[in-house]
Enzyme design. Structure first.
Site, PDB file in Angstrom:
ATOM      1  N   ASP A   1       0.827  -1.207   0.000  1.00 58.48           N
ATOM      2  CA  ASP A   1       0.000   0.000   0.000  1.00 58.48           C
ATOM      3  C   ASP A   1       0.862   1.259   0.000  1.00 58.48           C
ATOM      4  O   ASP A   1       1.874   1.331   0.692  1.00 58.48           O
ATOM      5  CB  ASP A   1      -0.856  -0.018   1.277  1.00 58.48           C
ATOM      6  CG  ASP A   1      -1.814   1.153   1.375  1.00 58.48           C
ATOM      7  OD1 ASP A   1      -2.722   1.242   0.529  1.00 58.48           O
ATOM      8  OD2 ASP A   1      -1.656   1.967   2.303  1.00 58.48           O
TER       9      ASP A   1
ATOM     10  N   GLU B   1       1.314   0.103  -4.783  1.00 60.49           N
ATOM     11  CA  GLU B   1       0.393   1.159  -5.184  1.00 60.49           C
ATOM     12  C   GLU B   1       1.138   2.487  -5.291  1.00 60.49           C
ATOM     13  O   GLU B   1       1.130   3.285  -4.360  1.00 60.49           O
ATOM     14  CB  GLU B   1      -0.752   1.257  -4.157  1.00 60.49           C
ATOM     15  CG  GLU B   1      -1.781   2.268  -4.531  1.00 60.49           C
ATOM     16  CD  GLU B   1      -2.407   2.954  -3.328  1.00 60.49           C
ATOM     17  OE1 GLU B   1      -3.488   3.531  -3.488  1.00 60.49           O
ATOM     18  OE2 GLU B   1      -1.809   2.938  -2.235  1.00 60.49           O
TER      19      GLU B   1
ATOM     20  N   ASP C   1     -10.746   2.280  -4.450  1.00 64.40           N
ATOM     21  CA  ASP C   1     -10.499   3.715  -4.323  1.00 64.40           C
ATOM     22  C   ASP C   1     -11.102   4.537  -5.454  1.00 64.40           C
ATOM     23  O   ASP C   1     -10.890   5.743  -5.524  1.00 64.40           O
ATOM     24  CB  ASP C   1      -8.984   3.978  -4.269  1.00 64.40           C
ATOM     25  CG  ASP C   1      -8.349   3.441  -2.992  1.00 64.40           C
ATOM     26  OD1 ASP C   1      -9.038   3.419  -1.951  1.00 64.40           O
ATOM     27  OD2 ASP C   1      -7.181   3.020  -3.037  1.00 64.40           O
TER      28      ASP C   1
HETATM   29  C1  NOJ Z   1      -4.312   3.474  -0.542  1.00 68.88           C
HETATM   30  C2  NOJ Z   1      -5.381   2.492  -0.327  1.00 68.88           C
HETATM   31  O1  NOJ Z   1      -5.701   1.832  -1.484  1.00 68.88           O
HETATM   32  C3  NOJ Z   1      -6.492   3.268   0.295  1.00 68.88           C
HETATM   33  O2  NOJ Z   1      -7.695   2.580   0.258  1.00 68.88           O
HETATM   34  C4  NOJ Z   1      -6.028   3.567   1.681  1.00 68.88           C
HETATM   35  O3  NOJ Z   1      -6.986   4.271   2.397  1.00 68.88           O
HETATM   36  C5  NOJ Z   1      -4.760   4.403   1.616  1.00 68.88           C
HETATM   37  N1  NOJ Z   1      -3.804   3.846   0.723  1.00 68.88           N
HETATM   38  C6  NOJ Z   1      -4.121   4.523   2.967  1.00 68.88           C
HETATM   39  O4  NOJ Z   1      -3.639   3.290   3.393  1.00 68.88           O
END
Ligand code: NOJ
Ligand code: NOJ
Ligand code: CA
Length: 713
Positions: free
Chosen positions: A263, A291, A363
């Protein structure tokens, strides 16, 4: 090939002892006595090109145990009606385990679950609203399972159930931050239930304490050192923090986890990402993707696209997703843009088949909320499933779930209909990925394009897949189309379910004029006969040190022969027709070609980055005065430090307290390295510091601070 291997694996699992799956020991990477890779416990942990990943928010998928829906009886925590998106809905690992037949029936090869470890137990109160950590991104204790999903026994049972269905398990893991600075825990985090630290009483320097990041889109320092939406930014330069995170990750790997979705990699330093990835690879590897969030266009595109090479962490393909969503969702871009994206990403990404592609996520608004036309959604899905990279299906996409922003796209799954056209299409194209190496490893060329139509060809040696998509209600005649399909009539892989008909190919590569109707999808496939030279499709992980295990995927590996890395023969751990696992030999560091040789001949070569050794994080400190526009870099004698090439130097350093500079750097542990500081001016001029080379004995493990180096005039 892969399906056969999977069947064998299933047979082995049900016949053999199951003890490894449930215990603390990672399922063995070693093959049977004959050294055949198809005897591996759950297929291939490092190369996922043959797989379709299915992403679930554990809380939103299936409830196998109502007793854990509100484990502490907290108010504002659980919504039995499953409508208040900010409360827990009761999904858990037992529920997910029960749905393995549903996933296997869709052809899914790996399931990606929410961060599995313990999150903030209490709701987080903000502006009078209660928010809960049902998504798993508000960590409290990385060493224990979250009570809402289940116990260790439940987790082990999930892994066992998944593996028994030939499905790998990927966990989401968020090393960037714990929970909110102003939560009831004050961002506190624990190790196996024992408090490690909190934000306000942080005597050990576990957090960065630089406050909330603003909206600066260009400062790496801001991205990496400040808090993201008040989530306390961990100081990964702190040795205790680094060990905490790598130990936690190792704990989950020891429970049989096959992959890591990392993440918020955009918010982690390059050195930490590199060390973290290296530790996974040192332990035998697990597919690892991060990500690195970007928009399109984005000033960070270059850092994003080169991050896999820099750190060893593959990318979640935001460029692919952003453009695809505009083409199939809002129609703000057209098929020419899609074709262009495939072209430039193939050139820009070093390993484009290792990218993890997607359309929907937790997201973003679900595509089905942006695009009401199911024909267009099906085109988008067919595009995703036949494009380079490993595709992700976000839970519910196959049920046409809607949700008009990230949070609203996290509804309760509810329906598990295996007859939807989307579910059926995913199955057919997942099977095709397993069957035709062109989809797994092939290059991509556009064969016909206008604003509504895209015809692409994927090709790996003689194996070919041609895909024709029409996102419009118009009919187009595909005149002048050529392909590399052999002469003859090729039937649509989707068996006409999206109107695709037979494609008639001529010996000269031309095809009889094809009429592509409204929302029509045609997929035509040809798999070349087995044999010939070995063909390398993927090498994963793409970097590591001597002694690490690495998997080669491809075809026609035939009878066991040799693998060389930079010309040096490697020890073979297992060998089968479509996979080889070898151990990186002692060979010079830097990029080296991996080549397979058997009695039929020699393969193509695939670039692998050999490290000098296992990586240690060194926070390098310097004292340097500069003129405006000058940046500080470090260059040294090992590949990790740029091998004395200023163009490959590490940096730039950060200077929040000029003239002091610092930079976390990933260095080979146990090595005595030599280096110098250099200045780069804005026009690229390089100035070396004077004097002798500096020497530094890198500690074997951990994170450590260097002395403060004062620029040698
Ligand atoms: C990215 C994640 O995909 C999102 O859903 C999350 O809230 C944030 N990072 C913080 O961890
Ligand atoms: C070239 C640089 O000019 C010098 O300063 C440095 O010490 C050497 N490379 C390393 O051998
Ligand atoms: Ca439950």
């Amino acid at each position: 090939m892969k399906r056969i291997a999977k069947t064998l694996v299933l047979a082995m699992i049900s016949a053999g002892p199951l003890t490894v799956a449930a215990g603390m020991v990672r399922p063995s990477m070693t093959a049977d006595a004959a050294g055949d890779c198809s005897a591996l416990s759950v297929g291939n942990r490092n190369n996922y090109e043959g797989d379709v990943i299915y992403q679930v928010l554990t809380d939103r998928f299936a409830d196998g145990n109502p007793a854990n829906n509100n484990p502490y009886g907290k108010p504002n925590a659980y919504d039995p009606a499953r409508t208040d998106i900010n409360r827990y809905f009761g999904g858990d690992w037992q529920g997910l385990a029960q749905k393995m037949p549903y996933l296997a029936g869709m052809g899914i090869g790996a399931v990606w679950i929410s961060p599995p470890y313990n999150n903030l137990d209490d709701a987080y109160l903000e502006n009078g609203n209660y928010y809960n950590g049902y998504h798993g991104f508000w960590a409290k204790d990385y060493f224990v399972p979250d009570e809402h999903w289940g116990s260790w026994a439940d987790f082990d049972a999930l892994v066992e159930a998944a593996h028994a269905h030939g499905i790998k398990v990927i966990i989401d893991f968020a090393p960037n931050h714990t929970n909110h600075v102003d939560s009831v825990e004050n961002a506190g985090f624990y190790r196996d239930g024992l408090l490690v630290g909190r934000y306000s009483s942080d005597t050990q320097g576990y957090f960065h304490h630089l406050g909330e990041r603003g909206n600066d889109q260009t400062s790496d320092y801001d991205f990496q050192y400040r808090d993201l939406t008040k989530l306390a930014d961990l100081s990964t330069e702190n040795d205790a923090v680094q060990r905490y995170l790598t130990d936690a990750m190792s704990t989950w790997l020891a429970h049989g986890v096959d992959g890591i979705r990392n993440d918020a990699t955009l918010h982690q330093t390059e050195a930490f990402r590199t060390v973290f990835a290296d530790e996974i690879n040192r332990q035998g590897g697990a597919f690892h993707f991060g990500e690195y969030f970007i928009g399109s266009p984005d000033p960070k595109y270059d850092d994003y696209r080169t991050s896999p090479e820099a750190t060893g962490i593959n990318i979640l393909d935001f460029e692919f997703a952003n453009i695809s969503r505009d083409v199939f969702g809002s129609f703000s871009k057209d098929m020419n843009d899609l074709s262009h994206m495939l072209e430039y990403t193939a050139a820009d990404y070093k390993y484009e088949n290792d990218a993890v592609t997607w359309l929907d996520s937790h997201d973003k608004s679900r595509l089905a909320s942006i695009q009401g036309n199911q024909g267009v959604l099906h085109s988008a899905l067919a595009f995703l499933l036949t494009s380079r990279g490993t595709p992700v299906i976000y839970y519910g996409t196959e049920q046409y779930m809607t949700g008009s922003n990230g949070d609203a796209g996290r509804k309760w799954m509810g329906s598990f209909d295996t007859t939807t056209p989307a579910y059926q299409m995913i199955r057919k194209l997942a099977d095709l990925r397993a069957e035709n190496p062109a989809l797994r490893y092939g290059g991509t060329t556009t064969r016909w394009v206008n604003q509504d139509v895209l015809v692409v060809q994927r090709k790996f040696y003689g194996s070919v897949v041609v895909v024709a998509l029409n996102r419009s209600g118009a009919t187009y005649n595909l005149t002048g189309l050529t392909t590399d399909l052999p002469a003859g009539t090729h039937q649509d892989v989707l068996t006409g379910t999206h109107s695709g008909g037979p494609l008639v190919a001529n010996a000269d590569g031309s095809v009889a004029t094809y009429e592509l109707g409204p929302s029509e999808i045609g997929v035509w496939s040809y798999v070349e006969p087995v044999g010939g030279n070995p063909k390398v499709g993927a090498v994963g992980p793409t970097q590591g040190a001597p002694g690490y295990s690495v998997s080669i995927d491809g075809s026609a590996f035939g009878m066991p022969g040799t693998v060389t890395v930079g010309g040096v023969a490697a020890a073979i751990e297992c060998w089968s027709d479509d996979q080889i696992i070898f151990t990186v030999p002692a060979v010079g560091s830097g990029e080296q070609p991996v080549v397979v040789q058997n009695d039929m001949g020699q393969s193509n070569s695939f670039a692998y980055k050999v490290k000098t050794g296992s990586q240690t994080q060194v926070i390098v400190h310097a004292n340097v005065t500069t003129v405006p526009g000058e940046q500080i870099y470090l260059v040294g004698n090992v590949a990790e430090l740029g091998a004395w090439d200023p163009a490959e130097a590490v940096g730039p350093f950060f200077n929040p307290e000029y003239p002091e500079w610092f930079l976390p750097v990933s260095m080979p542990g146990g090595e005595q390295v030599e280096f110098k500081l250099i200045k780069k001016s804005s026009d690229g001029t390089v100035t070396w510091e004077g004097g002798n080379n500096r020497t530094y004995l890198v500690p074997n493990t951990g994170a450590t601070d260097s002395p403060v180096y004062t620029w040698q005039p």
